[in-house]
Design a protein around this motif. Structure first.
Motif, mmCIF file in Angstrom:
data_model
loop_
_atom_site.group_PDB
_atom_site.id
_atom_site.type_symbol
_atom_site.label_atom_id
_atom_site.label_comp_id
_atom_site.label_asym_id
_atom_site.label_seq_id
_atom_site.Cartn_x
_atom_site.Cartn_y
_atom_site.Cartn_z
ATOM 1 N N ILE A 139 3.833 10.659 -6.095
ATOM 2 C CA ILE A 139 4.801 11.239 -6.847
ATOM 3 C C ILE A 139 4.357 11.479 -8.191
ATOM 4 N N MET A 140 3.175 11.237 -8.823
ATOM 5 C CA MET A 140 2.518 11.430 -9.925
ATOM 6 C C MET A 140 1.764 12.842 -9.932
ATOM 7 N N ILE A 141 1.358 13.097 -8.604
ATOM 8 C CA ILE A 141 0.699 14.321 -8.292
ATOM 9 C C ILE A 141 1.387 15.350 -7.911
ATOM 10 N N LEU A 142 2.266 15.161 -6.724
ATOM 11 C CA LEU A 142 3.236 16.193 -6.286
ATOM 12 C C LEU A 142 4.528 16.516 -6.895
ATOM 13 N N GLY A 143 4.944 15.369 -7.646
ATOM 14 C CA GLY A 143 6.234 15.556 -8.184
ATOM 15 C C GLY A 143 7.235 14.633 -7.525
ATOM 16 N N VAL A 144 8.385 14.604 -7.770
ATOM 17 C CA VAL A 144 9.361 13.885 -7.447
ATOM 18 C C VAL A 144 9.864 13.975 -5.703
ATOM 19 N N GLU A 145 10.128 15.161 -5.729
ATOM 20 C CA GLU A 145 10.532 15.576 -4.237
ATOM 21 C C GLU A 145 9.430 15.562 -3.408
ATOM 22 N N TRP A 146 8.528 16.226 -3.363
ATOM 23 C CA TRP A 146 7.398 16.410 -2.324
ATOM 24 C C TRP A 146 6.723 15.069 -2.575
ATOM 25 N N GLY A 147 6.502 14.202 -3.741
ATOM 26 C CA GLY A 147 6.091 12.984 -3.542
ATOM 27 C C GLY A 147 6.563 11.849 -2.651
ATOM 28 N N ILE A 148 8.096 11.955 -2.968
ATOM 29 C CA ILE A 148 8.749 10.896 -2.001
ATOM 30 C C ILE A 148 8.652 11.239 -0.499
ATOM 31 N N LEU A 149 8.595 12.673 -0.160
ATOM 32 C CA LEU A 149 8.444 12.988 1.155
ATOM 33 C C LEU A 149 6.981 12.667 1.680
ATOM 34 N N ALA A 150 6.023 12.911 0.721
ATOM 35 C CA ALA A 150 4.718 12.250 1.444
ATOM 36 C C ALA A 150 4.659 10.851 1.615
ATOM 37 N N GLY A 151 5.512 10.051 0.664
ATOM 38 C CA GLY A 151 5.511 8.594 0.825
ATOM 39 C C GLY A 151 6.136 8.112 2.027
ATOM 40 N N ILE A 152 7.053 8.946 2.431
ATOM 41 C CA ILE A 152 7.845 8.559 3.684
ATOM 42 C C ILE A 152 6.895 8.801 4.841
ATOM 43 N N SER A 192 0.988 -1.315 0.166
ATOM 44 C CA SER A 192 -0.068 -0.071 -0.005
ATOM 45 C C SER A 192 0.911 1.266 0.143
ATOM 46 N N VAL A 193 1.986 1.098 0.828
ATOM 47 C CA VAL A 193 2.877 2.369 0.873
ATOM 48 C C VAL A 193 3.611 2.447 -0.541
ATOM 49 N N SER A 194 3.957 1.451 -1.113
ATOM 50 C CA SER A 194 4.455 1.671 -2.500
ATOM 51 C C SER A 194 3.761 2.344 -3.632
ATOM 52 N N ILE A 195 2.268 1.589 -3.586
ATOM 53 C CA ILE A 195 1.441 2.393 -4.653
ATOM 54 C C ILE A 195 1.045 3.871 -4.257
ATOM 55 N N ALA A 196 0.749 4.121 -2.658
ATOM 56 C CA ALA A 196 0.544 5.348 -2.274
ATOM 57 C C ALA A 196 1.773 6.225 -2.785
ATOM 58 N N THR A 197 3.012 5.926 -2.752
ATOM 59 C CA THR A 197 4.085 6.591 -3.081
ATOM 60 C C THR A 197 4.231 7.098 -4.713
ATOM 61 N N PHE A 198 4.025 6.132 -5.204
ATOM 62 C CA PHE A 198 3.756 6.116 -6.680
ATOM 63 C C PHE A 198 2.837 7.149 -7.249
#
Length: 208
Positions: A144-157, A135-141
């Protein structure tokens, strides 16, 4: 100039750390034994510092080449040295070698890599993770598509921390030790990671 680049620097740190961790995990699956993530990430960090100071790109391990070498029975570091020398020769040549390579070759290669990564890490990996991890992997993906790489990875963390610390869901440690017990192996611990360490010297360019 530097302040606007701070989010990019932070994002690239997480991107390289995450991609390197996935590379180490892929090699672990091939070796059937744990590796020392701290040692491997320290090696990547030191290499990226040298690359950055000399005007190069960020990079991580070429796990596909490591797996290819393992399956071919290569256990010597000579293959890595040969690759490094070959790339150095291409760099110092006065002729632009890439100019003679058709552009569609690079395009098709990028498409193949993207499709392979999506299939492997968003579909096939579901059988190797707990439901919370997947679920975390899918949510992070998606983030990233919505927020961009930097903020998407931070949100995934943030999602991972919420699942692990707040909701108390199984994020893989229990499953890994259970699988080790089922196969007669030892639980995965920091000590066993250190014992299972191998050196990996090759890097790939990741010009994000």
């Amino acid at each position: 100039v530097l302040p606007p680049q701070i989010p990019t620097l932070i994002g690239m740190t997480f991107v390289v750390a995450l991609s390197s961790s996935l590379d180490v995990a892929a090699i672990e699956l091939e070796l059937k034994r744990p590796l020392d993530y701290n040692h491997e990430l320290s090696t990547v960090g030191l290499s990226n510092c040298v690359s950055g100071l000399s005007g190069g790109y960020t990079g991580s391990y070429i796990f596909s080449q490591s797996i290819f070498s393992l399956r071919a029975g290569i256990r010597s570091r000579l293959s890595g040295y040969v690759l490094a020398v070959t790339e150095a020769i291409i760099v110092v040549l006065p002729v632009n070698v890439l100019k003679y390579v058709p552009l569609f070759f690079f395009g098709s290669l990028l498409v193949m890599i993207c499709v392979d990564l999506v299939v492997e890490w968003l579909w096939e990996v579901r059988l190797k993770m707990s439901r919370a991890e997947y679920s975390v992997s899918i949510a992070t993906f998606v983030l990233i598509m919505i927020l961009g790489v930097e903020w998407g990875i931070l949100a995934g963390i943030g999602v991972h921390v919420a699942f692990d610390r707040v909701l108390g869901l199984d994020m893989g440690g229990t499953n890994a030790n259970a699988a080790a017990a089922d196969t007669g192996g030892a639980p995965i611990t920091a000590a066993s990671n250190a014992e299972g360490d191998i050196g990996m010297a090759e890097l790939e360019v990741d010009p994000l």
